[in-house]
Design a protein around this motif. Structure first.
Motif, PDB file in Angstrom:
ATOM      1  N   UNK A 202     142.661  15.666 -35.173  1.00  0.00           N
ATOM      2  CA  UNK A 202     143.085  14.942 -33.986  1.00  0.00           C
ATOM      3  C   UNK A 202     143.961  15.861 -33.153  1.00  0.00           C
ATOM      4  N   UNK A 203     144.102  15.519 -31.888  1.00  0.00           N
ATOM      5  CA  UNK A 203     144.919  16.319 -30.999  1.00  0.00           C
ATOM      6  C   UNK A 203     146.402  16.074 -31.262  1.00  0.00           C
ATOM      7  N   UNK A 204     147.215  17.112 -31.144  1.00  0.00           N
ATOM      8  CA  UNK A 204     148.667  16.908 -31.283  1.00  0.00           C
ATOM      9  C   UNK A 204     149.194  16.023 -30.165  1.00  0.00           C
ATOM     10  N   UNK A 205     150.247  15.265 -30.442  1.00  0.00           N
ATOM     11  CA  UNK A 205     150.838  14.410 -29.415  1.00  0.00           C
ATOM     12  C   UNK A 205     151.379  15.224 -28.247  1.00  0.00           C
ATOM     13  N   UNK A 206     151.709  16.486 -28.508  1.00  0.00           N
ATOM     14  CA  UNK A 206     152.296  17.332 -27.472  1.00  0.00           C
ATOM     15  C   UNK A 206     151.355  17.597 -26.310  1.00  0.00           C
ATOM     16  N   UNK A 207     150.045  17.343 -26.475  1.00  0.00           N
ATOM     17  CA  UNK A 207     149.101  17.641 -25.387  1.00  0.00           C
ATOM     18  C   UNK A 207     149.086  16.558 -24.316  1.00  0.00           C
ATOM     19  N   UNK A 208     149.674  15.398 -24.610  1.00  0.00           N
ATOM     20  CA  UNK A 208     149.567  14.251 -23.707  1.00  0.00           C
ATOM     21  C   UNK A 208     149.881  14.584 -22.249  1.00  0.00           C
ATOM     22  N   UNK A 209     150.974  15.301 -21.933  1.00  0.00           N
ATOM     23  CA  UNK A 209     151.283  15.567 -20.524  1.00  0.00           C
ATOM     24  C   UNK A 209     150.285  16.501 -19.841  1.00  0.00           C
ATOM     25  N   UNK A 210     149.446  17.174 -20.623  1.00  0.00           N
ATOM     26  CA  UNK A 210     148.551  18.185 -20.054  1.00  0.00           C
ATOM     27  C   UNK A 210     147.096  17.728 -19.956  1.00  0.00           C
ATOM     28  N   UNK A 211     146.832  16.476 -20.298  1.00  0.00           N
ATOM     29  CA  UNK A 211     145.489  15.923 -20.097  1.00  0.00           C
ATOM     30  C   UNK A 211     145.350  15.514 -18.640  1.00  0.00           C
TER      31      UNK A 211
ATOM     32  N   UNK B 206     143.657  25.325 -22.840  1.00  0.00           N
ATOM     33  CA  UNK B 206     144.641  26.388 -22.982  1.00  0.00           C
ATOM     34  C   UNK B 206     143.879  27.700 -23.061  1.00  0.00           C
ATOM     35  N   UNK B 207     144.482  28.752 -23.593  1.00  0.00           N
ATOM     36  CA  UNK B 207     143.826  30.044 -23.597  1.00  0.00           C
ATOM     37  C   UNK B 207     142.627  30.166 -24.501  1.00  0.00           C
ATOM     38  N   UNK B 208     142.441  29.247 -25.451  1.00  0.00           N
ATOM     39  CA  UNK B 208     141.331  29.355 -26.396  1.00  0.00           C
ATOM     40  C   UNK B 208     140.410  28.143 -26.424  1.00  0.00           C
ATOM     41  N   UNK B 209     140.754  27.072 -25.729  1.00  0.00           N
ATOM     42  CA  UNK B 209     139.983  25.826 -25.844  1.00  0.00           C
ATOM     43  C   UNK B 209     139.907  25.113 -24.509  1.00  0.00           C
TER      44      UNK B 209
ATOM     45  N   UNK C 150     119.402  18.032 -12.715  1.00  0.00           N
ATOM     46  CA  UNK C 150     120.757  18.506 -12.984  1.00  0.00           C
ATOM     47  C   UNK C 150     121.721  18.083 -11.882  1.00  0.00           C
ATOM     48  N   UNK C 151     122.927  17.705 -12.286  1.00  0.00           N
ATOM     49  CA  UNK C 151     124.015  17.442 -11.358  1.00  0.00           C
ATOM     50  C   UNK C 151     125.142  18.407 -11.675  1.00  0.00           C
ATOM     51  N   UNK C 152     125.738  18.994 -10.644  1.00  0.00           N
ATOM     52  CA  UNK C 152     126.846  19.914 -10.840  1.00  0.00           C
ATOM     53  C   UNK C 152     128.136  19.292 -10.324  1.00  0.00           C
ATOM     54  N   UNK C 153     129.158  19.305 -11.163  1.00  0.00           N
ATOM     55  CA  UNK C 153     130.439  18.673 -10.861  1.00  0.00           C
ATOM     56  C   UNK C 153     131.543  19.723 -10.899  1.00  0.00           C
ATOM     57  N   UNK C 154     131.879  20.332  -9.769  1.00  0.00           N
ATOM     58  CA  UNK C 154     133.000  21.285  -9.746  1.00  0.00           C
ATOM     59  C   UNK C 154     134.321  20.550  -9.899  1.00  0.00           C
ATOM     60  N   UNK C 155     135.242  21.124 -10.654  1.00  0.00           N
ATOM     61  CA  UNK C 155     136.563  20.529 -10.827  1.00  0.00           C
ATOM     62  C   UNK C 155     137.558  21.637 -11.163  1.00  0.00           C
ATOM     63  N   UNK C 156     138.827  21.317 -11.031  1.00  0.00           N
ATOM     64  CA  UNK C 156     139.882  22.307 -11.257  1.00  0.00           C
ATOM     65  C   UNK C 156     140.575  22.066 -12.586  1.00  0.00           C
ATOM     66  N   UNK C 157     140.713  23.128 -13.355  1.00  0.00           N
ATOM     67  CA  UNK C 157     141.426  23.078 -14.619  1.00  0.00           C
ATOM     68  C   UNK C 157     142.862  23.537 -14.434  1.00  0.00           C
ATOM     69  N   UNK C 158     143.756  22.991 -15.242  1.00  0.00           N
ATOM     70  CA  UNK C 158     145.145  23.429 -15.253  1.00  0.00           C
ATOM     71  C   UNK C 158     145.542  23.697 -16.691  1.00  0.00           C
ATOM     72  N   UNK C 159     145.795  24.954 -17.016  1.00  0.00           N
ATOM     73  CA  UNK C 159     146.067  25.317 -18.401  1.00  0.00           C
ATOM     74  C   UNK C 159     147.406  24.784 -18.895  1.00  0.00           C
ATOM     75  N   UNK C 160     147.414  24.333 -20.150  1.00  0.00           N
ATOM     76  CA  UNK C 160     148.680  24.025 -20.807  1.00  0.00           C
ATOM     77  C   UNK C 160     149.463  25.317 -20.973  1.00  0.00           C
TER      78      UNK C 160
ATOM     79  N   UNK D 145     149.521  33.127 -30.376  1.00  0.00           N
ATOM     80  CA  UNK D 145     149.950  32.336 -29.220  1.00  0.00           C
ATOM     81  C   UNK D 145     150.113  30.890 -29.621  1.00  0.00           C
ATOM     82  N   UNK D 146     151.211  30.289 -29.163  1.00  0.00           N
ATOM     83  CA  UNK D 146     151.446  28.873 -29.423  1.00  0.00           C
ATOM     84  C   UNK D 146     151.437  28.103 -28.113  1.00  0.00           C
ATOM     85  N   UNK D 147     150.623  27.049 -28.042  1.00  0.00           N
ATOM     86  CA  UNK D 147     150.545  26.152 -26.896  1.00  0.00           C
ATOM     87  C   UNK D 147     150.647  24.719 -27.424  1.00  0.00           C
ATOM     88  N   UNK D 148     150.687  23.712 -26.548  1.00  0.00           N
ATOM     89  CA  UNK D 148     150.716  22.325 -27.037  1.00  0.00           C
ATOM     90  C   UNK D 148     149.526  21.969 -27.926  1.00  0.00           C
TER      91      UNK D 148
END
Length: 364
Positions: free
Chosen positions: A89-98, A131-134, A245-255, A282-285
């Motif tokens: 499961x995802x760590x609780x620390x990721x909540x602000x970055x979803x 984040x940097x790996x996922x 096919x449908x293409x959906x561009x969107x912006x990511x914001x890294x934790x 490297x440590x991230x949320x």
């Protein structure tokens, strides 16, 4: 809120249905991380006329409304719940970055047909996390009034259990009984140098026969910030050879990176067939990631390496050797739990799960 559930409640409900409404399918159990070169790898009931029956229906409707509200509040089809299995499961620390998204598109229907807007299928990006790996992205597919929606790897002969219904009816026969067509749908993140994706997977959940949710999970190697991304949703109508096919561009914001350190191998060639480079920790949320470059010195000996485990880390994703955009090979794990301070100890094992040797990394 699911209109099928509401309709069911207003027409009558029983305890069995309520119990089923609280269950959804889980993904297959996660295997232990191993090195892998290929990583880059609902009918209405007739209502009675008694006051008791009416009161029961009102209570049932209220209950289903409550269940639906609770389900949506628990985010059953967002990243947190779709990622969760009995094994992770995802760590609780990721909540602000979803991140929440509204980017959407619908299928193209030529103007010279009699098709209406309601007959289009559509897709929308709902959440993202990276984040940097996922990179994790959820997408919702709606079949509108024309389609029953199923996973891209489904067969028309598969049973309706694949989309969360009970019974032995096939997807094809069920779609026909509803006067609809069967649409097989998948999603992928379009590769780009900035994202550095080397492998991805999909998880599917149906909230109704005509609505499906997809979790796209991608591992990445790039050290560049992930910013602009495109989710491509592809669909094939059963019996057709034309993929739409449908293409959906969107912006990511890294934790953010909470901490990053470089550790040097004490004996870089301690494992037969390979020389390892410095390890970036490297440590991230999302957790701890570890990455080092490998130079293969003996191909046969290198193939004998099955997996790597650590004293300092547990319950991580990955454990694979991947080729990055720079042409070099890297070993990488992500979402690790534990603590790495001045030392990282890596244990290498062969395909019989016998120890090959250890490499100890020390902080610079």
């Amino acid at each position: 809120m699911n209109r099928k559930l509401i309709s069911k409640a207003l027409g009558g409900i029983d305890d069995h249905f309520i119990a089923e409404s609280m269950v959804y399918r889980e993904a297959n159990p996660r295997r232990s991380p191993e090195r892998n070169r290929k990583m880059g790898k609902y009918e209405n009931r007739n209502a009675g006329h008694s006051h008791r029956r009416l009161f029961a229906l009102v209570l049932a409707a209220c209950l289903v409304f409550s269940l639906a509200i609770t389900a949506y509040a628990a985010n059953l089809f967002g990243i947190r719940e779709m990622f969760r299995t009995p094994y992770r499961e995802l760590p609780e620390a990721v909540e602000p970055y979803i991140q929440q998204h509204t980017e959407a598109a619908e299928s193209y229907i030529p103007q010279n047909t009699e098709a209406t807007r309601e007959e289009n299928w559509s897709a929308r990006v709902t959440e993202s996390l990276c984040d940097g790996t996922k990179i994790l992205v959820t997408v919702t597919i709606s079949g509108g009034d024309q389609y029953i929606v199923a996973p891209t790897d489904a067969m028309p002969s598969d049973t309706i259990g694949l989309i969360g219904l009970s019974g032995d009816q096939t997807l094809e026969s069920y779609a026909q009984s509803q006067g609809k067509n069967l649409l097989l749908v998948g999603a992928t993140l379009r590769r780009s140098e900035g994202l550095g994706i080397f492998v991805e997977s999909q998880k599917f959940e149906n909230s109704s026969p005509s609505e499906m949710h997809i979790l796209v999970e991608a591992d990445r190697t790039s050290s560049d910030p992930a910013e602009e991304a495109v989710c491509q949703v592809y669909a094939l109508e059963a019996g057709s050879e034309a993929v739409e096919r449908l293409e959906l561009p969107f912006t990511l914001e890294e934790a953010p990176k909470e901490e990053e350190s470089i550790l040097v191998p004490v004996t870089p060639d301690a494992i037969p067939g390979v020389t390892v480079g410095e390890a970036t920790v490297t440590e991230t949320p999302l957790g701890i990631s570890v990455r080092w470059m490998e130079t293969i010195t003996d191909q046969d000996a290198h193939y004998d390496i099955k997996k790597v485990e650590f004293d300092e880390l547990t319950d991580y994703d990955g454990g694979g050797l991947v080729q990055a955009d720079d042409g070099n090979w890297y070993f990488q794990i992500s979402m690790g739990k534990g603590e790495v301070t001045d030392t990282l100890t890596a244990h290498f094992y062969d395909w019989e799960n016998q120890p090959i040797g250890d490499i100890v990394f020390k902080k610079k």
